[in-house]
Each structure stands twice: as C-alpha cells, then as structure tokens.
Write a protein that holds these residues in place. Sequence first.
Motif, PDB file in Angstrom:
ATOM      1  N   ALA A  34       0.967  -7.409  -8.682  1.00  6.99           N
ATOM      2  CA  ALA A  34      -0.036  -6.510  -9.251  1.00  6.99           C
ATOM      3  C   ALA A  34       0.116  -5.078  -8.738  1.00  6.99           C
ATOM      4  O   ALA A  34      -0.003  -4.123  -9.503  1.00  6.99           O
ATOM      5  CB  ALA A  34      -1.440  -7.029  -8.933  1.00  6.99           C
ATOM      6  N   VAL A  35       0.352  -4.935  -7.424  1.00 10.95           N
ATOM      7  CA  VAL A  35       0.442  -3.615  -6.791  1.00 10.95           C
ATOM      8  C   VAL A  35       1.641  -3.628  -5.840  1.00 10.95           C
ATOM      9  O   VAL A  35       1.492  -3.779  -4.632  1.00 10.95           O
ATOM     10  CB  VAL A  35      -0.850  -3.284  -5.996  1.00 10.95           C
ATOM     11  CG1 VAL A  35      -0.807  -1.864  -5.452  1.00 10.95           C
ATOM     12  CG2 VAL A  35      -2.092  -3.526  -6.815  1.00 10.95           C
ATOM     13  N   PRO A  36       2.854  -3.503  -6.358  1.00 10.12           N
ATOM     14  CA  PRO A  36       4.025  -3.584  -5.485  1.00 10.12           C
ATOM     15  C   PRO A  36       4.062  -2.435  -4.476  1.00 10.12           C
ATOM     16  O   PRO A  36       3.746  -1.302  -4.809  1.00 10.12           O
ATOM     17  CB  PRO A  36       5.211  -3.489  -6.444  1.00 10.12           C
ATOM     18  CG  PRO A  36       4.664  -3.367  -7.811  1.00 10.12           C
ATOM     19  CD  PRO A  36       3.182  -3.292  -7.749  1.00 10.12           C
ATOM     20  N   VAL A  37       4.427  -2.800  -3.254  1.00  9.50           N
ATOM     21  CA  VAL A  37       4.608  -1.809  -2.195  1.00  9.50           C
ATOM     22  C   VAL A  37       5.949  -2.128  -1.520  1.00  9.50           C
ATOM     23  O   VAL A  37       5.993  -2.731  -0.453  1.00  9.50           O
ATOM     24  CB  VAL A  37       3.461  -1.839  -1.166  1.00  9.50           C
ATOM     25  CG1 VAL A  37       3.636  -0.724  -0.136  1.00  9.50           C
ATOM     26  CG2 VAL A  37       2.099  -1.748  -1.824  1.00  9.50           C
ATOM     27  N   PRO A  38       7.054  -1.732  -2.181  1.00 10.18           N
ATOM     28  CA  PRO A  38       8.361  -2.069  -1.599  1.00 10.18           C
ATOM     29  C   PRO A  38       8.588  -1.346  -0.270  1.00 10.18           C
ATOM     30  O   PRO A  38       8.251  -0.173  -0.135  1.00 10.18           O
ATOM     31  CB  PRO A  38       9.359  -1.602  -2.658  1.00 10.18           C
ATOM     32  CG  PRO A  38       8.608  -0.753  -3.611  1.00 10.18           C
ATOM     33  CD  PRO A  38       7.156  -1.000  -3.423  1.00 10.18           C
ATOM     34  N   VAL A  39       9.125  -2.094   0.688  1.00  8.17           N
ATOM     35  CA  VAL A  39       9.445  -1.502   1.993  1.00  8.17           C
ATOM     36  C   VAL A  39      10.934  -1.615   2.302  1.00  8.17           C
ATOM     37  O   VAL A  39      11.419  -0.973   3.226  1.00  8.17           O
ATOM     38  CB  VAL A  39       8.620  -2.132   3.139  1.00  8.17           C
ATOM     39  CG1 VAL A  39       7.145  -1.786   2.991  1.00  8.17           C
ATOM     40  CG2 VAL A  39       8.826  -3.636   3.222  1.00  8.17           C
ATOM     41  N   ALA A  40      11.633  -2.441   1.555  1.00 10.69           N
ATOM     42  CA  ALA A  40      13.073  -2.643   1.746  1.00 10.69           C
ATOM     43  C   ALA A  40      13.592  -3.343   0.499  1.00 10.69           C
ATOM     44  O   ALA A  40      12.814  -3.951  -0.249  1.00 10.69           O
ATOM     45  CB  ALA A  40      13.338  -3.508   2.978  1.00 10.69           C
ATOM     46  N   PRO A  41      14.887  -3.262   0.273  1.00 15.23           N
ATOM     47  CA  PRO A  41      15.418  -4.032  -0.860  1.00 15.23           C
ATOM     48  C   PRO A  41      15.242  -5.531  -0.578  1.00 15.23           C
ATOM     49  O   PRO A  41      15.343  -5.962   0.566  1.00 15.23           O
ATOM     50  CB  PRO A  41      16.896  -3.654  -0.904  1.00 15.23           C
ATOM     51  CG  PRO A  41      17.203  -3.027   0.401  1.00 15.23           C
ATOM     52  CD  PRO A  41      15.924  -2.524   0.986  1.00 15.23           C
ATOM     53  N   PRO A  42      14.948  -6.307  -1.608  1.00 19.54           N
ATOM     54  CA  PRO A  42      14.830  -7.755  -1.400  1.00 19.54           C
ATOM     55  C   PRO A  42      16.148  -8.324  -0.860  1.00 19.54           C
ATOM     56  O   PRO A  42      17.219  -8.032  -1.375  1.00 19.54           O
ATOM     57  CB  PRO A  42      14.541  -8.296  -2.799  1.00 19.54           C
ATOM     58  CG  PRO A  42      14.000  -7.141  -3.559  1.00 19.54           C
ATOM     59  CD  PRO A  42      14.662  -5.925  -2.991  1.00 19.54           C
TER      60      PRO A  42
END
Length: 156
Positions: A34-42
């Motif tokens: 719903a609200v992505p907060v990427p911190v690093a590539p998966p």
Amino acid sequence: MAAPEETDRGPGVVVPPPVIVGAVLLAAWLLGRAVPVPVAPPLRLPGLVVAGLGVALGGWALALMLRAGTDPRPDRPAARLIESGPFRFSRNPIYLGFLVFAAGLALRWGDLWGWLAVAVIGVLLDRLVVRREERYLRRRFGSAYEAYAARVRRWI
C-alpha cells in the motif's frame, strides 16, 4: 492435593508465537504494497537463504523438544529443561528462528516495513512470550534453570 504435574498449566502464554509472527509479517507485507518505503534493492536469493536458515534453526530446536518429550507449545507445561543443540547458544532458538526468518523476508522485500516487522516481532516475543516463559521455567526448574540462564544468553 494434586501433584505439581497435574496442576501445572505452563507459562500462560495467551497468543501463540506463530500467530504473532504471522500477523506482524502480514501487516508489513500489506503496508509494503500500500505504501512502499524501499530501503534497498530486494535481495531475493540471499533473503531466501536467510529465511531458510531461520526455519532450519527453529525446526532443529522443535525436533529436540519433541524428542525429549516436552511440548513446544508455550501454553503447555514443560517436561524437561533442554540444554543441548541450539539451546546451547540461545535460550530461545525457536523464537530466534522466527526472527531470522522475518529478516530473510525483509531482505527479499527490500522495504522498511519488513525491517520494522523484525523489530516489532522481537519486542512482542520478548514481552509477551519469553519473559512469561522465563518466570515459569524459574518456578518449574529452580536452580537448574538459574544455572542454565547464567550460562546461555536469552537470544544469542
């Protein structure tokens, strides 16, 4: 008067740990959608490896408990104090396995929500399960548990 084994109701854990872990991970996954907060590539493969290590650690501890004839459910009485296998380096290897599994998912997701889930799971397990179990094990096994707790850390 009933024997202690007949009246022993275990540590009184109300919410099963897998339910805690599953609910928090589900919430993190939904928030990540719903609200992505990427911190690093998966990191899909490393995440899978770490998650697998968590499952292996928990499974190893669970197998030892079953082999020793003690019920692994934290709402049941403990028959024995287990100090071998992964219990040599953690008093809570099943819960540690849950945390490692959650960390593996966080790596796979690459999202802040996964890492927050790891922290929330750790706090909830510690406060709602581990501390209750420790009080119970001190009552149930007395000095044997005290000696074990002095030798082996709560988590790692």
